[in-house]
Enzyme design. Sequence first.
Site, PDB file in Angstrom:
ATOM      1  N   HIS A  70       0.796  -1.337  -0.053  1.00 41.59           N
ATOM      2  CA  HIS A  70       0.287  -0.034   0.052  1.00 41.59           C
ATOM      3  C   HIS A  70       0.876   1.196  -0.029  1.00 41.59           C
ATOM      4  O   HIS A  70       2.048   1.062   0.326  1.00 41.59           O
ATOM      5  CB  HIS A  70      -0.857  -0.064   1.183  1.00 41.59           C
ATOM      6  CG  HIS A  70      -2.107  -0.926   0.947  1.00 41.59           C
ATOM      7  ND1 HIS A  70      -3.283  -0.803   1.746  1.00 41.59           N
ATOM      8  CD2 HIS A  70      -2.580  -2.029   0.193  1.00 41.59           C
ATOM      9  CE1 HIS A  70      -4.175  -1.537   1.558  1.00 41.59           C
ATOM     10  NE2 HIS A  70      -3.526  -2.429   0.352  1.00 41.59           N
ATOM     11  N   GLU A  72       1.398   3.713   1.983  1.00 39.19           N
ATOM     12  CA  GLU A  72       1.864   3.853   3.350  1.00 39.19           C
ATOM     13  C   GLU A  72       3.380   2.958   3.503  1.00 39.19           C
ATOM     14  O   GLU A  72       4.381   3.673   3.922  1.00 39.19           O
ATOM     15  CB  GLU A  72       1.139   3.529   4.544  1.00 39.19           C
ATOM     16  CG  GLU A  72      -0.288   4.397   4.918  1.00 39.19           C
ATOM     17  CD  GLU A  72      -1.474   3.663   4.107  1.00 39.19           C
ATOM     18  OE1 GLU A  72      -2.581   3.971   4.611  1.00 39.19           O
ATOM     19  OE2 GLU A  72      -0.950   3.144   2.978  1.00 39.19           O
ATOM     20  N   CYS A 115      -5.657   1.498   6.057  1.00 40.46           N
ATOM     21  CA  CYS A 115      -6.410   0.109   6.289  1.00 40.46           C
ATOM     22  C   CYS A 115      -6.306  -0.562   7.594  1.00 40.46           C
ATOM     23  O   CYS A 115      -5.376   0.192   8.251  1.00 40.46           O
ATOM     24  CB  CYS A 115      -6.196  -0.723   5.021  1.00 40.46           C
ATOM     25  SG  CYS A 115      -4.528  -1.337   5.113  1.00 40.46           S
ATOM     26  N   CYS A 126      -2.159  -1.217   7.584  1.00 41.63           N
ATOM     27  CA  CYS A 126      -1.211   0.095   7.389  1.00 41.63           C
ATOM     28  C   CYS A 126      -1.552   0.869   8.470  1.00 41.63           C
ATOM     29  O   CYS A 126      -0.482   1.792   9.037  1.00 41.63           O
ATOM     30  CB  CYS A 126      -1.590   0.834   6.235  1.00 41.63           C
ATOM     31  SG  CYS A 126      -1.161   0.066   4.598  1.00 41.63           S
TER      32      CYS A 126
END
Length: 425
Positions: A70, A72, A115, A126
């Site tokens: 992701h 992040e 998330c 994350c």
Amino acid sequence: MLKQVQHDNNIMNDDKFVQRAYEIASKVDPHAVAPNPRVGCVIVKVPKNRRTQEPKIVGEGAHEVFGGPHAEVNAINQLKTQRTKEPKNQNYSVTQLPSCSVAKGYTVYLTLEPCDHFHGKKTPSCTDLLIKAAPDRVVIAALDPKFGGKSVEKLRAAGINVEVRSQELGVGKLLPDKGGRSRSDQGGLILNPFFDHYQKTKKPWITLKLGQSLDGRITSEDQYITNKKSLVEVHKMRAQYSAMLTTTETILQDDPRMNCRLECGERLRTYNDKALPWRASDPKLIILGQREIPQTHRVWDRSGEIYLFKTLDDFLTSELYPNLDSIMTECGACVSTLLLERGLVDEICLFVAPKVLGSGKMAFDTSKVRTLKSPDFGLTGKFCLHSQRDLDGDLELRYKRKLEMLSSSNLIRGSRPGLSDQVGQ
């Protein structure tokens, strides 16, 4: 007065870095991450002396592929790369540098709420990653309808200062133009236009797209009824939607390419960054019908995946259907009418050319007009005009299903008596 100036500067910096996060996310092909949203992350080092020093970006990242890291994760990995250059960390590689408190003293900017754990998740949380990285501050542009602020509460419980720029769910920010300004709603490109709907209904947003004359004809002796500007807009739609829906009837009669391209005189070229912020690809193609398509037809030359189903119900009950966040149609009167009858259409997009053809196929099955006018299956009162644009003489009209109708029209897509799904035979 000094505190007010400092507060205004913080807001200006927040705007700048949130905008940067959107720009990073906008360069990702929606087809690569769907049905996930495109998300951008920026990590900023805030100087101790804000009068003489400017905040500096030390990490950036985007969610680039479904099932992959992701935004992040990618941004924090870039930050760790930067921090390995610090004297105290020079003995570490990026993978060896501890993640604990790696972002302490920094601010993280996100286009979407991070998330957290849920059943079937393909990647780690994350939210937990950010708690471990321990930034001083997290600025979130919009909440995720899946989590609805729960990740924000979890970050705050861990002692992290969190600011949410918008309490609205989903991501509806307009992408910036080349001058950095947000485009108007009339034709603007939204970062994740179908995300909210998909998260709430677990069904794809379906747009019934039609190119027609003033008298409702969708075929003519010419190759195209609408003009080149309308065609460009159609290909921009193809670049954003997860899938196109067509029939063997359309493929066999018209031999279309069914890909994503830009009309440029007599030549055809693929979209590039000048036309869209991202390098576009072909969406998935769903073909309904029972007839075979010869390998000589141009549809087989497209780069996107092709799925064949005998009937509409076969497609609706397949594993593919719930994994698509959006579908646009490229089909004739039979399926267009069937989709409306079944209550599957969320939006009608009409490209109307200022022509009266007098002959050719109609946009809808005229034998079903009585059905479409009836109280049970009718369209009256269920759609409202959302936008209209002049496209060099053509008219683009977009009708969206009224909000109060969305919940009922997107829950159960069962068969209805007397309706045949045998299309393109």
